[in-house]
Scaffold this active site. Structure first.
Site, mmCIF file in Angstrom:
data_model
loop_
_atom_site.group_PDB
_atom_site.id
_atom_site.type_symbol
_atom_site.label_atom_id
_atom_site.label_comp_id
_atom_site.label_asym_id
_atom_site.label_seq_id
_atom_site.Cartn_x
_atom_site.Cartn_y
_atom_site.Cartn_z
ATOM 1 N N TYR A 141 10.982 -1.411 -14.556
ATOM 2 C CA TYR A 141 10.206 -0.936 -13.396
ATOM 3 C C TYR A 141 9.999 0.582 -13.505
ATOM 4 O O TYR A 141 8.871 1.074 -13.412
ATOM 5 C CB TYR A 141 10.932 -1.289 -12.104
ATOM 6 C CG TYR A 141 10.201 -0.812 -10.857
ATOM 7 C CD1 TYR A 141 9.129 -1.530 -10.337
ATOM 8 C CD2 TYR A 141 10.588 0.367 -10.213
ATOM 9 C CE1 TYR A 141 8.457 -1.088 -9.199
ATOM 10 C CE2 TYR A 141 9.917 0.809 -9.075
ATOM 11 C CZ TYR A 141 8.860 0.075 -8.572
ATOM 12 O OH TYR A 141 8.196 0.526 -7.454
ATOM 13 N N LYS A 145 6.514 2.677 -14.171
ATOM 14 C CA LYS A 145 6.012 3.650 -13.196
ATOM 15 C C LYS A 145 5.884 5.039 -13.833
ATOM 16 O O LYS A 145 5.032 5.833 -13.432
ATOM 17 C CB LYS A 145 6.911 3.687 -11.963
ATOM 18 C CG LYS A 145 6.836 2.414 -11.105
ATOM 19 C CD LYS A 145 5.478 2.250 -10.432
ATOM 20 C CE LYS A 145 5.454 1.078 -9.468
ATOM 21 N NZ LYS A 145 4.167 0.935 -8.772
HETATM 22 N N1 LIG Z 1 8.918 -0.873 -1.258
HETATM 23 C C1 LIG Z 1 9.433 0.157 -1.938
HETATM 24 O O1 LIG Z 1 10.586 0.562 -1.718
HETATM 25 C C2 LIG Z 1 8.591 0.878 -2.956
HETATM 26 C C3 LIG Z 1 9.049 2.118 -3.445
HETATM 27 C C4 LIG Z 1 8.294 2.799 -4.392
HETATM 28 C C5 LIG Z 1 7.089 2.287 -4.818
HETATM 29 N N2 LIG Z 1 6.666 1.081 -4.341
HETATM 30 C C6 LIG Z 1 5.389 0.567 -4.838
HETATM 31 O O2 LIG Z 1 4.535 0.288 -3.747
HETATM 32 C C7 LIG Z 1 3.598 -0.726 -4.127
HETATM 33 C C8 LIG Z 1 3.583 -1.816 -3.060
HETATM 34 O O3 LIG Z 1 4.847 -2.440 -3.068
HETATM 35 P P1 LIG Z 1 5.485 -3.173 -1.796
HETATM 36 O O4 LIG Z 1 6.696 -2.434 -1.453
HETATM 37 O O5 LIG Z 1 4.462 -3.443 -0.775
HETATM 38 O O6 LIG Z 1 5.932 -4.518 -2.543
HETATM 39 P P2 LIG Z 1 5.846 -6.053 -2.139
HETATM 40 O O7 LIG Z 1 6.110 -6.205 -0.691
HETATM 41 O O8 LIG Z 1 6.731 -6.745 -3.119
HETATM 42 O O9 LIG Z 1 4.329 -6.397 -2.441
HETATM 43 C C9 LIG Z 1 3.857 -6.381 -3.762
HETATM 44 C C10 LIG Z 1 2.349 -6.407 -3.705
HETATM 45 O O10 LIG Z 1 1.848 -6.373 -5.040
HETATM 46 C C11 LIG Z 1 0.968 -7.477 -5.214
HETATM 47 N N3 LIG Z 1 1.071 -7.992 -6.588
HETATM 48 C C12 LIG Z 1 2.206 -8.214 -7.308
HETATM 49 N N4 LIG Z 1 1.886 -8.703 -8.528
HETATM 50 C C13 LIG Z 1 0.525 -8.777 -8.565
HETATM 51 C C14 LIG Z 1 -0.402 -9.191 -9.545
HETATM 52 N N5 LIG Z 1 -0.024 -9.649 -10.761
HETATM 53 N N6 LIG Z 1 -1.725 -9.110 -9.266
HETATM 54 C C15 LIG Z 1 -2.145 -8.654 -8.069
HETATM 55 N N7 LIG Z 1 -1.318 -8.268 -7.076
HETATM 56 C C16 LIG Z 1 0.008 -8.320 -7.336
HETATM 57 C C17 LIG Z 1 1.411 -8.524 -4.205
HETATM 58 O O11 LIG Z 1 0.310 -9.349 -3.919
HETATM 59 P P3 LIG Z 1 0.445 -10.951 -3.605
HETATM 60 O O12 LIG Z 1 0.148 -11.047 -2.150
HETATM 61 O O13 LIG Z 1 -0.586 -11.549 -4.497
HETATM 62 O O14 LIG Z 1 1.849 -11.366 -3.954
HETATM 63 C C18 LIG Z 1 1.826 -7.658 -3.030
HETATM 64 O O15 LIG Z 1 0.723 -7.326 -2.221
HETATM 65 C C19 LIG Z 1 4.058 -1.234 -5.497
HETATM 66 O O16 LIG Z 1 3.288 -0.604 -6.505
HETATM 67 C C20 LIG Z 1 5.503 -0.749 -5.578
HETATM 68 O O17 LIG Z 1 5.948 -0.607 -6.900
HETATM 69 C C21 LIG Z 1 7.383 0.376 -3.409
#
Ligand SMILES: NC(=O)c1ccc[n+]([C@@H]2O[C@H](COP(=O)([O-])OP(=O)(O)OC[C@H]3O[C@@H](n4cnc5c(N)ncnc54)[C@H](OP(=O)(O)O)[C@@H]3O)[C@@H](O)[C@H]2O)c1
Length: 235
Positions: A141, A145
């Site tokens: 991961y 990133k």
């Molecule tokens: N939450 C945190 O603590 C955190 C911290 C730092 C960065 N981020 C980043 O923030 C972003 C959003 O994450 P989140 O926290 O909202 O995570 P999440 O709740 O796990 O949601 C992941 C999202 O990514 C989509 N996704 C995953 N694989 C995909 C694929 N192959 N094709 C298209 N869509 C895909 C999912 O869509 P589906 O509806 O299709 O599953 C979902 O909308 C990510 O880039 C993550 O790395 C999150």
């Protein structure tokens, strides 16, 4: 200067988690239309939201999205996934799969939408990174990133002549499904989404969403040993 009011926005993974908060923030700030993607999209009741399928690991799926959204002025690469926190014990194919979603996926989207953004006046490309672009201990991961961060910064140079703003977003733990099992202080996704749209409004090339992220950005000039969370942390 990118107008939010009247904009047409694409948000990958825009139907849940941080992506959904980003969709809601754009709508609240006057966007005319938002394409919100999911692998299994659900119809909503807001006529301004176009629910559309996307798997960023599939080139045909990305091409179909670009064909369906020729009016996009802002593209947010939000979709992302976690991997195993250990590099040594991970299967290389599993590591490659994380890169397919977190690195090649956003790059595919950027390639597909660059000509569309150019035709529509430049607009903005936003990549959602992580504090783990800079902090070690999170396996594939963090690696993916870090690669995405580098790609964003190269795309900023490549897209300069067509006047596309390229914004990289870094954040720590944020309250979504991704970290639902982590017991830690977390950002409110709405607050992160507000900062992202604020950043686009002022042509920011970087958005640092919280104190943890700002701390590690400032620590980049120090010893690499200081750039780590406890092993297994994966914001
Ligand atoms: N939450 C945190 O603590 C955190 C911290 C730092 C960065 N981020 C980043 O923030 C972003 C959003 O994450 P989140 O926290 O909202 O995570 P999440 O709740 O796990 O949601 C992941 C999202 O990514 C989509 N996704 C995953 N694989 C995909 C694929 N192959 N094709 C298209 N869509 C895909 C999912 O869509 P589906 O509806 O299709 O599953 C979902 O909308 C990510 O880039 C993550 O790395 C999150």
């Amino acid at each position: 200067m990118v107008n939010i009011k009247g904009s047409t926005v694409v948000v990958t993974g825009g139907q849940r988690g941080l992506g959904k908060a980003i969709v809601d923030e754009f709508l609240a700030r006057g966007a005319s239309k938002v394409y919100a993607t999911a692998r299994s999209p659900k119809l909503g009741d807001d006529p301004r939201v176009v629910s559309i399928p996307l798997d960023v690991t599939d080139a045909n799926s990305v091409a179909a999205l670009a064909q369906a959204a020729p009016d996009a002025t802002i593209v947010v690469n939000n979709a992302g996934t976690l991997g195993d926190p250990s590099l040594l014990s991970s299967d290389i194919e599993d590591i490659r799969a994380v890169f397919e979603t977190n690195y090649f996926g956003p790059l595919r989207v950027a390639q597909a939408f660059a000509p569309i953004l150019a035709r529509n006046g430049g607009g903005a490309l936003v990549d959602i990174h992580s504090v783990l672009s800079w902090v070690s201990g999170a396996g594939s991961y963090g690696d993916s990133k870090a690669a995405l961060w580098s790609s964003t910064n190269s795309l900023r140079i490549e897209l300069r002549d067509q006047r596309t703003l390229v914004t990289g977003v870094h954040l720590g733990y944020t309250d979504t499904d991704m970290v639902k099992d982590v017991d830690a202080e977390k950002n409110d996704p709405k607050d992160v989404a507000r900062q992202i749209v604020d950043g686009i409004e002022v042509d920011a090339t970087e958005v640092l969403a919280d104190d943890l992220t700002r701390h590690f950005k400032s620590a980049l000039s120090g010893p690499v040993e200081a750039l780590q969370l406890r092993v297994g942390s994966r914001p």
